[in-house]
Structures are given as C-alpha cells and as structure tokens.
Design a protein around this motif. Structure first.
Motif, PDB file in Angstrom:
ATOM      1  N   MET A  81       0.818  -1.202   0.000  1.00  0.00           N
ATOM      2  CA  MET A  81       0.000   0.000   0.000  1.00  0.00           C
ATOM      3  C   MET A  81       0.864   1.269   0.000  1.00  0.00           C
ATOM      4  O   MET A  81       0.488   2.284  -0.596  1.00  0.00           O
ATOM      5  CB  MET A  81      -0.939  -0.006   1.200  1.00  0.00           C
ATOM      6  N   VAL A  82       2.017   1.198   0.659  1.00  0.00           N
ATOM      7  CA  VAL A  82       2.933   2.342   0.638  1.00  0.00           C
ATOM      8  C   VAL A  82       3.410   2.594  -0.791  1.00  0.00           C
ATOM      9  O   VAL A  82       3.448   3.739  -1.265  1.00  0.00           O
ATOM     10  CB  VAL A  82       4.130   2.101   1.577  1.00  0.00           C
ATOM     11  N   LYS A  83       3.760   1.517  -1.502  1.00  0.00           N
ATOM     12  CA  LYS A  83       4.207   1.665  -2.890  1.00  0.00           C
ATOM     13  C   LYS A  83       3.077   2.192  -3.773  1.00  0.00           C
ATOM     14  O   LYS A  83       3.295   3.066  -4.625  1.00  0.00           O
ATOM     15  CB  LYS A  83       4.706   0.330  -3.433  1.00  0.00           C
ATOM     16  N   LEU A  84       1.858   1.657  -3.576  1.00  0.00           N
ATOM     17  CA  LEU A  84       0.728   2.138  -4.364  1.00  0.00           C
ATOM     18  C   LEU A  84       0.467   3.610  -4.105  1.00  0.00           C
ATOM     19  O   LEU A  84       0.218   4.382  -5.040  1.00  0.00           O
ATOM     20  CB  LEU A  84      -0.514   1.316  -4.038  1.00  0.00           C
ATOM     21  N   ARG A  85       0.549   4.023  -2.847  1.00  0.00           N
ATOM     22  CA  ARG A  85       0.362   5.435  -2.516  1.00  0.00           C
ATOM     23  C   ARG A  85       1.414   6.295  -3.213  1.00  0.00           C
ATOM     24  O   ARG A  85       1.104   7.351  -3.777  1.00  0.00           O
ATOM     25  CB  ARG A  85       0.465   5.619  -0.997  1.00  0.00           C
ATOM     26  N   ASP A  86       2.674   5.825  -3.189  1.00  0.00           N
ATOM     27  CA  ASP A  86       3.738   6.582  -3.851  1.00  0.00           C
ATOM     28  C   ASP A  86       3.512   6.660  -5.360  1.00  0.00           C
ATOM     29  O   ASP A  86       3.772   7.695  -5.982  1.00  0.00           O
ATOM     30  CB  ASP A  86       5.094   5.939  -3.561  1.00  0.00           C
TER      31      ASP A  86
END
Length: 223
Positions: A81-86
């Motif tokens: 989810m952190v990567k998707l947010r980025d």
C-alpha cells in the motif's frame, strides 16, 4: 502537615486546574500558529474536555509524583500500500518529506506524532491531497482502526480539493475496509476505479481489489 513537603489538598487541586487551563491555552495558540483548519479545533477541544472530566472525577493532585515511562509498540505498514500510494501521488513532491516522516512515526509506534507531522505539512501546503489523505490514515491508526470524525474530515477534504484524483477515495475505502465497513468501502473503491486512467500501471491493482471486494459482498448477501 507543614514540613512534610506535601501541598494541602485544596491548594494542590487549584494548581491542577490552573495547569489544565494553561494547557488549553497553549493548545489554542499552537493550533493558531500551525494554521490548523478551524473544523479540527473541535476535536482538540473534545480531547481537553474529556481530560478535564477525567481529572474532575478521578484526579488526586495531592498524591506524590513518580516517574513514568512511555510505552509504544511498533506498527507495521503494508509495503504494497505504501508503494501504491507513492505511485498514485508521486515520490518526489515537496510534501513527500512529511509523509516519509509520518510513516517513520507510525512504524515506531507513535501515531500521535505522525498526525502532528502531517498537520505541520498541511499548514505549509494546505491544498495537498497527498497530505490530507495520509492524515486520514494517520488519524485512523491513532484512533485504533476507527474511521473517526477527524479521519473522515481529512479524507473528505482531500476529495474536495481534487475530486478527480483516484487516490483519496481509494485510501478512504481502504480505511473503511480496515474498520470493517465493506459496503461503504465498495462505494469509494468503485469511484476510485472510475477515476483511474486506463493506461496507468496501478489501475490493475485497484481493479483486482474492487473485484475481490465485490465477490465478498456478493457471497455475504447470499448467506
């Protein structure tokens, strides 16, 4: 008794109320200095009133003080989810420094500090949908998984600033999933999918999650 080094109960109680009033005044000054939106002031006021009520009911200012040790537990963040947010917001924007700092505070087990960092960022970049969205997630973590009024307000502000960006409704939906409001999450995830351009790489990730949620809701309705 004089000479024991302890304050009379009445005097200690008065000093406690004076200290509480100073804390409230400091909170108002800090909110004004940080430029926090007025709707958020009510949440701080509610917290102070709750503290004052607890103090009035259970406070024992005459008792001797003793040192306390803060206890925090690390909180894991979903790297996917952190990567998707980025990917959705971009990694190199000016406000990303506040998001990275907030993530570090969450991981260290201090969601309150994460909220404070994001509020500082919002004061400097008030129209950042990335900061408002992350603030919604940070408030939810701070409130132990509940999508509190403060969390809801932050997500809604992000969607007001840019109603055509898919990230705020997607992460609002994610917060609702974590709070077990699956029907509410479905509405926001479908909105996020509709707003996501066909050619962006993360559209497949959103579409997959929407399909899984739809399948789950259909199965639960059949039971």
């Amino acid at each position: 008794m004089a000479g024991t080094g302890e304050l009379p109960q009445e005097k200690a109680g008065l000093m406690g109320w004076v200290a509480l009033g100073l804390v409230a005044l400091l909170a108002v000054v800090l909110l004004w200095w940080l430029g926090v939106a007025r709707p958020l002031w009510s949440f701080v006021g509610a917290g102070l009133m709750l503290g004052a009520t607890g103090y009035a009911i259970q406070g024992k200012p005459g008792l001797p003080g003793h040192p306390v040790t803060a206890f925090t537990r690390p909180i894991a963040l979903d790297d996917g989810m952190v990567k998707l947010r980025d990917d959705m917001f971009g990694r190199f924007s000016g406000e990303n420094q506040y998001i990275v700092a907030s993530d570090a505070m969450i991981r260290s087990g201090d969601p309150k500090a994460a909220v404070q960092v994001l509020l500082i960022g919002i004061r400097r970049v008030p129209n950042s949908i990335a900061l408002w969205t992350d603030l919604g997630l940070a408030f939810q973590t701070h409130d132990r998984g509940v999508v509190s009024p403060a969390s809801k307000l932050a997500f809604e502000q992000a969607m007001r600033i840019n109603p055509d960006h898919p990230a705020p409704p997607f992460f609002y939906g994610l917060a609702l999933i974590q709070a077990e409001d699956f029907a509410g999450a479905s509405r926001y995830w479908h909105r996020a999918l509709a707003l996501t351009p066909q050619k962006v790489g993360y559209r497949a990730i959103i579409a997959e999650r929407v399909a899984l949620l739809d399948r789950y809701l259909a199965e639960t309705r059949e039971r």
